[in-house]
Design a protein around this motif. Structure first.
Motif, PDB file in Angstrom:
ATOM      1  N   TYR B   3      14.959  -5.550   3.588  1.00 42.13           N
ATOM      2  CA  TYR B   3      13.669  -5.888   4.176  1.00 42.13           C
ATOM      3  C   TYR B   3      12.771  -6.283   3.021  1.00 42.13           C
ATOM      4  O   TYR B   3      13.043  -5.978   1.865  1.00 42.13           O
ATOM      5  CB  TYR B   3      13.078  -4.683   4.914  1.00 42.13           C
ATOM      6  N   LYS B   4      11.712  -6.964   3.335  1.00 49.62           N
ATOM      7  CA  LYS B   4      10.849  -7.457   2.275  1.00 49.62           C
ATOM      8  C   LYS B   4       9.569  -6.640   2.248  1.00 49.62           C
ATOM      9  O   LYS B   4       8.958  -6.410   3.279  1.00 49.62           O
ATOM     10  CB  LYS B   4      10.512  -8.915   2.574  1.00 49.62           C
ATOM     11  N   GLU B   5       9.180  -6.188   1.079  1.00 52.16           N
ATOM     12  CA  GLU B   5       7.939  -5.433   0.991  1.00 52.16           C
ATOM     13  C   GLU B   5       6.859  -6.313   0.390  1.00 52.16           C
ATOM     14  O   GLU B   5       6.824  -6.549  -0.808  1.00 52.16           O
ATOM     15  CB  GLU B   5       8.140  -4.172   0.153  1.00 52.16           C
ATOM     16  N   ASP B   6       5.979  -6.830   1.231  1.00 54.96           N
ATOM     17  CA  ASP B   6       4.907  -7.705   0.761  1.00 54.96           C
ATOM     18  C   ASP B   6       3.692  -6.865   0.409  1.00 54.96           C
ATOM     19  O   ASP B   6       3.504  -5.786   0.950  1.00 54.96           O
ATOM     20  CB  ASP B   6       4.518  -8.682   1.873  1.00 54.96           C
ATOM     21  N   PRO B   7       2.846  -7.379  -0.477  1.00 55.76           N
ATOM     22  CA  PRO B   7       1.590  -6.669  -0.718  1.00 55.76           C
ATOM     23  C   PRO B   7       0.688  -6.777   0.506  1.00 55.76           C
ATOM     24  O   PRO B   7       0.845  -7.693   1.313  1.00 55.76           O
ATOM     25  CB  PRO B   7       0.990  -7.411  -1.911  1.00 55.76           C
ATOM     26  N   PRO B   8      -0.243  -5.844   0.661  1.00 53.55           N
ATOM     27  CA  PRO B   8      -1.121  -5.888   1.826  1.00 53.55           C
ATOM     28  C   PRO B   8      -2.168  -6.989   1.672  1.00 53.55           C
ATOM     29  O   PRO B   8      -2.399  -7.458   0.556  1.00 53.55           O
ATOM     30  CB  PRO B   8      -1.781  -4.516   1.805  1.00 53.55           C
ATOM     31  N   PRO B   9      -2.800  -7.401   2.773  1.00 57.17           N
ATOM     32  CA  PRO B   9      -3.898  -8.355   2.660  1.00 57.17           C
ATOM     33  C   PRO B   9      -5.113  -7.687   2.005  1.00 57.17           C
ATOM     34  O   PRO B   9      -5.234  -6.467   2.048  1.00 57.17           O
ATOM     35  CB  PRO B   9      -4.197  -8.713   4.114  1.00 57.17           C
ATOM     36  N   TRP B  14      -0.433  -1.565  -2.208  1.00 57.72           N
ATOM     37  CA  TRP B  14      -0.511  -0.661  -1.058  1.00 57.72           C
ATOM     38  C   TRP B  14      -1.264   0.606  -1.416  1.00 57.72           C
ATOM     39  O   TRP B  14      -1.995   1.153  -0.594  1.00 57.72           O
ATOM     40  CB  TRP B  14       0.896  -0.327  -0.558  1.00 57.72           C
ATOM     41  N   MET B  17      -4.816   0.246  -0.893  1.00 56.11           N
ATOM     42  CA  MET B  17      -5.129   0.243   0.538  1.00 56.11           C
ATOM     43  C   MET B  17      -5.173   1.678   1.070  1.00 56.11           C
ATOM     44  O   MET B  17      -6.075   2.048   1.825  1.00 56.11           O
ATOM     45  CB  MET B  17      -4.047  -0.553   1.272  1.00 56.11           C
ATOM     46  N   TYR B  18      -4.167   2.498   0.677  1.00 56.98           N
ATOM     47  CA  TYR B  18      -4.125   3.888   1.160  1.00 56.98           C
ATOM     48  C   TYR B  18      -5.362   4.654   0.689  1.00 56.98           C
ATOM     49  O   TYR B  18      -5.965   5.417   1.447  1.00 56.98           O
ATOM     50  CB  TYR B  18      -2.864   4.597   0.645  1.00 56.98           C
ATOM     51  N   PHE B  20      -8.234   3.427  -0.035  1.00 59.13           N
ATOM     52  CA  PHE B  20      -9.375   2.927   0.740  1.00 59.13           C
ATOM     53  C   PHE B  20      -9.461   3.624   2.098  1.00 59.13           C
ATOM     54  O   PHE B  20     -10.525   4.091   2.512  1.00 59.13           O
ATOM     55  CB  PHE B  20      -9.243   1.412   0.924  1.00 59.13           C
ATOM     56  N   VAL B  21      -8.309   3.725   2.787  1.00 61.24           N
ATOM     57  CA  VAL B  21      -8.287   4.353   4.118  1.00 61.24           C
ATOM     58  C   VAL B  21      -8.749   5.806   4.028  1.00 61.24           C
ATOM     59  O   VAL B  21      -9.579   6.261   4.823  1.00 61.24           O
ATOM     60  CB  VAL B  21      -6.866   4.282   4.732  1.00 61.24           C
ATOM     61  N   LEU B  22      -8.231   6.524   3.018  1.00 59.53           N
ATOM     62  CA  LEU B  22      -8.568   7.952   2.912  1.00 59.53           C
ATOM     63  C   LEU B  22     -10.032   8.153   2.514  1.00 59.53           C
ATOM     64  O   LEU B  22     -10.708   9.044   3.029  1.00 59.53           O
ATOM     65  CB  LEU B  22      -7.632   8.642   1.916  1.00 59.53           C
ATOM     66  N   LEU B  24     -12.487   6.097   3.162  1.00 59.69           N
ATOM     67  CA  LEU B  24     -13.277   5.758   4.355  1.00 59.69           C
ATOM     68  C   LEU B  24     -13.314   6.946   5.316  1.00 59.69           C
ATOM     69  O   LEU B  24     -14.366   7.291   5.877  1.00 59.69           O
ATOM     70  CB  LEU B  24     -12.651   4.540   5.042  1.00 59.69           C
TER      71      LEU B  24
END
Lengths: 624, 37
Positions: B3-9, B14, B17-18, B20-22, B24
């Protein structure tokens, strides 16, 4: 209900179903029936996950819960964002790499067939019963308030769900959930706005917050540590993380939602979207309950919200006593209303002494009202010993039916039905997938064509729909069963999560096992400290410290040894028996632990037993 | 990898991003903690 409401409600519900069936008319393989061609973008996954978790009870009970006991329930979801991040890091890549249909499929490649089958069966038992309750719970409330026939209401929800879930499989579930979620969010938003406008003109928004705060309804965060209390920041942050890890990570009804994503990235974003928006969404639903509470400070609420119970008092010996209580209630309500107005005046004048005096009066009258309500409850039980006197589930629907405008009633009933259907559809779809992939195709009928398994999937979906319907239509006969199903998740989730954590983290010389062991140890240590500060209980601190240290040592051991499949299987069996025994002690009153903690206890016990079996050499050789 | 692991938008990795979510989430919980009692 007016004809306009009927048209809006049925038009919305059947329109969504027709669209879902039409969109999925070309599904012709097991892959697309069970995994929906894996083409969903992140926002559809996110909405789908939220729609699966939010059942009708979420929207019927949650506002009533805020009405009764304030906003504390929001804490239940505080652990969810952390659980989403852990899933995105550890669980998703493995599911995607192995291209699994179900979460349990992975367990066979990691351990063996018996561990996979045990976990799949644990899921089927728990979810199969819960699906019946997802239908029954809203049906009993709606049929009581609206005077509908209970069995017909159950049949309506069940038949519609079975129809589109069987026709279109996973894809039909996702397509309809997207529409249902838009209706749900839109309907609740409009309800909140209208409720705000329903308050008396001289009650401003800041008055609303001030009054609710002074009446103790706005305590969103509670730092007191108490194992027997259901909602505080500790049970939400610690117990909640474990509950949501197992619910979103190992419950097929959720796993299937994000496995049908376009890519790993889309699935991760869908989970994180859920992590960010879930807490504010629940907060908003609770806040609608606060608005209804304020509304009923100025408009007299019924002394008891479950109309069915009140009707059962008519013509009995208690009828006169009830009328007497109702008159007392009217007088107390009028006095309370005056006190609330005084409180508002005191706020306007910023007179602290007057605020405190009015606050005391308001809360005294509120206490008197509660006493009268309790006496009415006693009358109801006296005349009908099996009656349910808890009426918080009936608060919001009573408000909707009596005070919201025509048209909006139909929309909000569509919200409640949509929520019931979206959850049930996910459950039936996941039950069928697990039955076909983990049991039927794996162990019963193994070598048949794709077409055979496609039609088997459809028939098995119908079968689970039938099981859910039968359970829903007989659930009213077994009161204790309903309570059991509500907590049955907590009884099994911990053990299932323990199995998965062993699978993910206990590989030989893998630093992850150290991380997990230390983390679990730290959690136990934190609980001990919480107990120590909360109740000055030195025994608990020592117990937590010893357990934490033990788990840390075991983690180091696992680092060098790994874990065998037998240790996992028998560890899970022992752990589950232990959880059921704790539940038994809890139900006969020997101990008192809130159910949320059973998730954590079950998980830790399974890991502990598996490690002990491994360490003592009882479990045979390691496989990895 | 199959599978391909792309960076997040938006974010570079990632982990960002994690975090940021925490963060927030912590801000949201702090707002809840923050007046009317």
């Amino acid at each position: 209900m007016s004809p306009i409401d009927w048209i809006i409600m049925l038009g919305t519900l059947l329109g969504i179903v027709a669209y879902g069936v039409w969109k999925t008319r070309k599904v012709d393989s097991v892959q697309s029936y069970l995994l929906g061609d894996r083409d969903l973008p992140w926002w559809t996954i996110g909405l789908s996950i939220m729609a699966t978790q939010a059942s009708a009870i979420t929207f019927l009970s949650t506002p009533g819960q805020a009405y009764e006991s304030g906003m504390g329930f929001a804490q239940f979801y505080f652990g969810l964002p952390l659980a989403m991040v852990i899933l995105a890091i550890f669980f998703l890549p493995i599911y995607y790499r192995l291209k699994v249909y179900t979460a349990y499929e992975y367990l066979e490649s990691r351990f063996d067939l018996k561990t996979r089958t045990l976990t799949a069966i644990l899921f089927l038992v728990q979810r199969g019963l819960a699906a019946g309750l997802t239908i029954y719970a809203p049906a009993i409330i709606l049929s009581t308030i609206l005077g509908w026939n209970l069995q017909l209401t159950i049949l309506f929800i069940g038949a519609v769900v079975i129809f589109y879930t069987v026709m279109g499989g996973t894809k039909a579930v996702s397509v309809t959930q997207k529409q249902q979620m838009i209706i749900i969010l839109g309907g609740m938003f409009i309800a909140a706005i209208i409720t705000l406008f329903k308050l008396p003109e001289d009650v401003s928004f800041s008055d609303t917050l001030n009054i609710a705060g002074k009446m103790g309804k706005l305590e969103v965060v509670d730092f007191n540590f108490d194992l027997s209390k259901r909602y505080n920041i500790w049970s939400g942050m610690i117990g909640g993380v474990f509950l949501f890890l197992s619910y979103f990570g190992t419950d097929q009804s959720q796993v299937q939602r994000y496995l049908s994503g376009k890519s790993l990235t889309e699935s991760r974003l869908g989970l994180l979207f859920n992590g960010i928006f879930k807490v504010p969404m629940q907060f908003s639903v609770l806040f609608v309950g606060i608005l209804v509470f304020i509304f009923f400070l100025f408009t007299k609420p019924p002394v008891h919200f479950n109309k069915g119970n009140i009707n059962s008092l008519k013509g009995t010996q208690s009828e006169l006593a009830y009328q007497d209580l109702e008159q007392q209630y009217d007088r107390v309500f009028e006095s309370k209303k005056i006190a609330v107005n005084d409180l508002m005046t005191a706020f306007d004048n910023e007179n602290q002494t007057a605020i405190a005096a009015a606050q005391t009066r308001v809360n005294n009258f509120q206490e008197q009202e509660n006493l009268i309500r309790t006496e009415v409850d006693n009358l109801i039980v006296k005349e009908n010993p099996s009656a349910k006197t808890k009426d918080t589930d009936y608060v919001f629907i009573t408000f909707i039916m009596n005070y919201l405008p025509v048209g909006l009633i139909g929309l909000l009933l569509a919200v409640i039905f949509s929520a019931a259907m979206s959850s049930t559809a996910s459950e039936l779809n996941a039950l069928a997938t697990t039955t076909v992939i983990d049991l039927y195709k794996r162990s019963i009928v193994t070598e048949k064509s794709d077409a055979h398994y496609l039609s088997a999937s459809k028939w098995i979906t119908i079968m689970w729909g039938g099981v859910a319907l039968i359970f829903a239509s007989t659930a009213g006969l077994f009161d204790n069963l309903i309570q059991a199903v509500n907590i049955i998740g907590s009884l099994f989730y911990g053990a299932i999560l323990g199995i998965f954590l062993l699978a993910f983290f206990f590989q030989k010389r893998d630093s992850k096992s150290l991380t997990l062991g230390s983390f679990t140890g730290a959690v136990l240590g934190a609980i001990a400290v919480g107990l120590y500060t909360g109740e000055l209980n030195a025994d608990a601190a020592i117990f937590g410290g010893v357990m934490g240290g033990l788990l840390g040592l075991i983690a180091i051991y696992a680092f060098f040894r790994g874990i065998s499949s037998n240790a996992v299987f028998y560890g899970a069996v022992l752990g589950e028996i232990a959880v059921l025994y704790i539940f038994y002690l809890n139900s006969n009153g020997t101990i008192n632990i809130s159910y949320l903690w059973l998730n954590l206890i079950g998980c830790v016990l399974v890991i502990l037993f598996a490690m002990i079996l491994q360490a003592t050499g009882l479990a045979g050789k390691v496989n990895r | 990898k199959s599978y391909k692991e792309d960076p997040p938008p938006i974010f570079q990795s990632w982990n960002q991003m994690y975090v940021f979510v925490l963060v927030l989430h912590i801000i949201i919980v702090s707002l809840f903690y923050m007046a009317y009692s």
